[in-house]
Motif scaffolding. Structure first.
Motif, short mmCIF file in Angstrom:
data_model
loop_
_atom_site.label_atom_id
_atom_site.label_comp_id
_atom_site.label_asym_id
_atom_site.label_seq_id
_atom_site.Cartn_x
_atom_site.Cartn_y
_atom_site.Cartn_z
N ILE A 1 0.84 -1.20 0.00
CA ILE A 1 0.00 0.00 0.00
C ILE A 1 0.88 1.25 0.00
N ALA A 2 1.92 1.25 0.82
CA ALA A 2 2.82 2.40 0.89
C ALA A 2 3.47 2.68 -0.45
N SER A 3 3.93 1.65 -1.15
CA SER A 3 4.60 1.85 -2.44
C SER A 3 3.64 2.26 -3.54
N VAL A 4 2.45 1.66 -3.57
CA VAL A 4 1.50 1.92 -4.64
C VAL A 4 0.85 3.30 -4.52
N TRP A 5 0.66 3.79 -3.28
CA TRP A 5 -0.11 5.01 -3.08
C TRP A 5 0.71 6.21 -2.61
N PHE A 6 1.92 6.01 -2.08
CA PHE A 6 2.63 7.12 -1.42
C PHE A 6 3.94 7.46 -2.13
N GLY A 7 4.35 8.71 -1.95
CA GLY A 7 5.56 9.22 -2.58
C GLY A 7 6.82 8.65 -1.97
N ALA A 8 7.94 8.89 -2.65
CA ALA A 8 9.22 8.29 -2.25
C ALA A 8 9.65 8.71 -0.86
#
Length: 461
Positions: free
Chosen positions: A143-150
């Motif tokens: 979820i963090a990788s798919v929805w949030f910035g680097a």
């Protein structure tokens, strides 16, 4: 800088700059996931913290009640690989629907088990909740990788893990309050029924919200690393080869072992906390729950602080090494202060232990995502959790038997010996931050990329 210099720059395909966008909806997604993860975690520990009361009502042994927690571990082991395959093929939304739906079904099944001769039904309901967990535990990093910035993935992952920890905290606090230790079995059944009704109602509401709110992915990727994956999908992708490639990576394999030891230790201590506290402080069920609550709340704070720290500093190896060593030290202190006769000491030592031991959980997920990029975060998280379940079973059974035969100190010594081994193995992990490097090179102008490549290559030499 030294972490970046350990491997060569990424392929040229990763240096192209892609359009990215951050959607406000991402916060609703991670918050909703955190809530139904909390509900599932509550159901994991709701029996263990009132172990002696459940024994009385269902007329079963302490070991049988321990299995109500350990069934979560057992259910995970054979089902994680088909679930991560499904995550790769069908995406986040289907997995979220399955996880929240099964969690809801398991909660309602328990309502049919509030009778002393129906322990099998409550075990079946708990098994369904254990299967639901398989669809939940591996999602935070994805979820963090798919929805949030680097620069916010570690914080987002910490928030997602936060829900699971909050569920355990509520599971330590609420059951001893809702289900007091009374001798009348009819009254005891009434209290259990109330607890199960409340859980089922919350689980149902969350399942409905997942159906309405949870979205597969944003239209525009949030980071360069995600955009590069979307722009260049691997046509020859094989799920089996992906797992084989991960396991063959020595740094990631060591992380699988060390994550399993740390998290398995946390599972064992959480499951057996009621037994350990009551061995030295009889009739203190409420305080046993409060000590568990202290452990988990401290861990929640640790998770958020560590997530923010990682986003700011990107010092994965140093942070994980420090947190792991302090988990070991905290367990040593907890072991030798458990029988001092002062409950307030347990609240302090338990809080210190929880801050580092449960604070480690999101660090492991994010470090795995870095080491295995561009492979699926769901698969890497799944392998970590597979290890955690295996070590959870081994350590819970072993610690429980040692406590029964030799006392709490012998059981806790076993745990801190394993944590010491994990600390040593963590020191051997070579840091290879592939995802961070992909974002770094994609975001820099071409001339800066050339300059950075020269600097990094010189540093590597």
């Amino acid at each position: 800088m030294w972490e970046q210099a350990e491997t060569p720059p990424p392929a040229d395909g990763l240096k192209r700059r892609y359009p990215t966008h951050l959607y406000k909806r991402r916060w609703a997604i991670v918050a909703l996931f955190s809530c139904y993860s909390m509900c599932n975690a509550f159901q994991w520990i709701q029996y263990g913290i009132i172990n002696n009361i459940v024994m009385k009502f269902y007329r079963v042994s302490s070991f049988a009640v321990d299995w109500l927690a350990m069934i979560y571990f057992v259910a995970y082991i054979p089902t994680i690989f088909p679930v991560t395959w499904l995550l790769d093929r069908k995406g986040l939304r289907l997995i979220a629907l399955c996880g929240s739906g099964l969690n809801c079904c398991g909660a309602w099944m328990k309502l049919a088990s509030v009778r002393p001769d129906l322990f099998v039904i409550t075990f079946l309901g708990q098994t369904v909740c254990g299967v639901a967990q398989v669809f939940i535990l591996g999602l935070p990093a994805r979820i963090a990788s798919v929805w949030f910035g680097a620069h916010e993935v570690s914080t987002a992952c910490s928030i997602a893990v936060f829900g699971n920890q909050l569920g355990v905290a509520v599971g330590f606090l609420v059951p001893p309050i809702l289900v007091p230790n009374v001798d009348d079995l009819n009254q005891l059944g009434y209290h259990l029924n109330n607890m199960f009704y409340g859980t089922a109602g919350v689980a149902t509401l969350l399942f409905i919200l997942v159906i309405i709110v949870f979205q597969e992915k944003p239209e525009i990727p949030p980071s360069q690393a995600q955009a590069a994956i979307h722009a260049s999908p691997r046509k020859d992708y094989s799920y089996v080869k992906s797992i084989q490639g991960m396991v063959k990576s020595i740094p990631f394999f060591l992380l699988i072992i060390t994550y399993g030891i740390n998290t398995g230790s946390y599972y064992a201590v959480s499951t057996l906390l009621n037994k350990m506290v009551l061995a030295h402080y009889p009739s203190e069920e409420l305080n046993a729950g409060r000590i568990g609550l202290t452990i988990v709340i401290a861990g929640m704070v640790g998770s958020i602080i560590c997530g923010i720290w990682l986003d700011k500093t990107q010092t994965y190896k140093q942070t994980i090494m420090a947190v792991y060593f302090l988990s070991f030290a905290g367990m040593v202190v907890f072991t030798f202060t458990l029988d001092l006769g002062h409950l307030w000491v347990l609240f302090v030592t338990g809080g210190v232990l929880g801050f580092f031991m449960t604070g480690y959980l999101p660090l492991g997920f994010e470090f795995a995502a870095e080491l295995t990029y561009p492979e699926s975060e769901g698969t890497s998280s799944g392998l970590l959790n597979e290890s955690a379940q295996i070590f959870g079973i081994i350590l819970t059974i072993s610690q429980g038997k040692l406590i029964d035969q030799f006392g709490t100190r012998a059981g806790n010594i076993l745990i801190f010996v394993f944590l010491f081994v994990g600390t040593v193995l963590t020191a051997l992990i070579k840091s290879d931050l592939k995802r961070m490097r992909a974002n770094l090179y994609a975001e820099k102008p071409a001339e800066e990329e050339i300059s950075s490549s020269i600097i990094l290559n010189e540093a590597a030499l």
